[in-house]
Write a protein that holds these residues in place. Structure first.
Motif, PDB file in Angstrom:
ATOM      1  N   PRO A 195      68.240  99.829  37.908  1.00 54.26           N
ATOM      2  CA  PRO A 195      67.792  98.682  37.177  1.00 54.26           C
ATOM      3  C   PRO A 195      66.935  99.104  36.126  1.00 54.26           C
ATOM      4  O   PRO A 195      66.296 100.089  36.062  1.00 54.26           O
ATOM      5  CB  PRO A 195      67.077  97.665  38.114  1.00 54.26           C
ATOM      6  CG  PRO A 195      66.347  98.881  39.209  1.00 54.26           C
ATOM      7  CD  PRO A 195      67.610  99.768  39.278  1.00 54.26           C
ATOM      8  N   THR A 230      71.493  92.225  35.385  1.00 58.69           N
ATOM      9  CA  THR A 230      70.620  91.082  35.526  1.00 58.69           C
ATOM     10  C   THR A 230      70.096  90.451  34.824  1.00 58.69           C
ATOM     11  O   THR A 230      69.615  89.191  34.920  1.00 58.69           O
ATOM     12  CB  THR A 230      69.378  91.664  36.578  1.00 58.69           C
ATOM     13  OG1 THR A 230      68.532  92.685  35.640  1.00 58.69           O
ATOM     14  CG2 THR A 230      69.715  92.261  37.822  1.00 58.69           C
ATOM     15  N   ASN A 262      68.457  93.820  43.195  1.00 53.02           N
ATOM     16  CA  ASN A 262      69.457  93.855  42.122  1.00 53.02           C
ATOM     17  C   ASN A 262      70.840  93.573  42.218  1.00 53.02           C
ATOM     18  O   ASN A 262      71.725  93.569  41.427  1.00 53.02           O
ATOM     19  CB  ASN A 262      69.019  95.022  41.012  1.00 53.02           C
ATOM     20  CG  ASN A 262      67.804  95.057  40.844  1.00 53.02           C
ATOM     21  OD1 ASN A 262      67.047  94.180  40.096  1.00 53.02           O
ATOM     22  ND2 ASN A 262      67.024  96.215  40.914  1.00 53.02           N
TER      23      ASN A 262
END
Length: 107
Positions: free
Chosen positions: A24, A53, A91
Motif C-alpha cells: 500500500p 484504496t 488494504n
C-alpha cells in the motif's frame, strides 16, 4: 516475517505454497509497475499486488475492495488452491472470504 516462516514450514511439510502480499501507499507509477508481479522467494511463490484504496477510501477498503476481489478471483482461477489462509485483510478487504467461498475453497 511471520508469513514467510509459516509459508516455509508449510512447504517443508509438502504443501505447494503461494503468498499474496500487498504494497500500500505507493506512488501511482510504482503501483502500476508492481501489479501482478510474481516471483519465487526460496521455494515460495509470491504474488505482489498493490490494492487500490484511493478511490474508495482507506477505511472502506478494509472491508470492501472490488479491485482486490477481482485480482484474487483471477489468481484462484490460475493456481487452483485447495485451501486459503488469511493472516489479515489490511488494504485487501474482508470480501476476499466471499471470493474464496464462491470457489468452494475452505478458508
Amino acid at each position: 516475517m511471520l508469513t514467510l516462516t509459516v509459508a516455509k514450514e508449510l512447504s517443508k511439510r509438502g504443501h505447494k505454497v503461494h503468498v499474496l502480499t500487498g504494497s500500500p501507499n505507493k506512488s501511482a507509477r510504482a503501483e502500476r509497475a508492481e501489479q501482478g508481479l510474481s516471483y519465487k522467494l526460496d521455494e515460495i511463490q509470491v504474488h505482489r499486488y498493490s490494492p487500490k484504496t484511493e478511490k474508495i477510501g482507506f477505511s472502506r477498503s478494509e472491508y470492501e475492495n472490488k479491485d482486490s476481489e477481482e485480482y484474487l478471483s483471477k489468481l484462484i482461477a490460475t493456481i487452483s488452491p485447495s485451501t486459503i489462509h488469511f493472516f489479515h485483510f489490511g488494504n485487501f478487504g474482508t470480501g476476499l472470504i466471499d471470493i474464496a467461498r464462491s470457489f468452494s475453497i475452505p478458508c
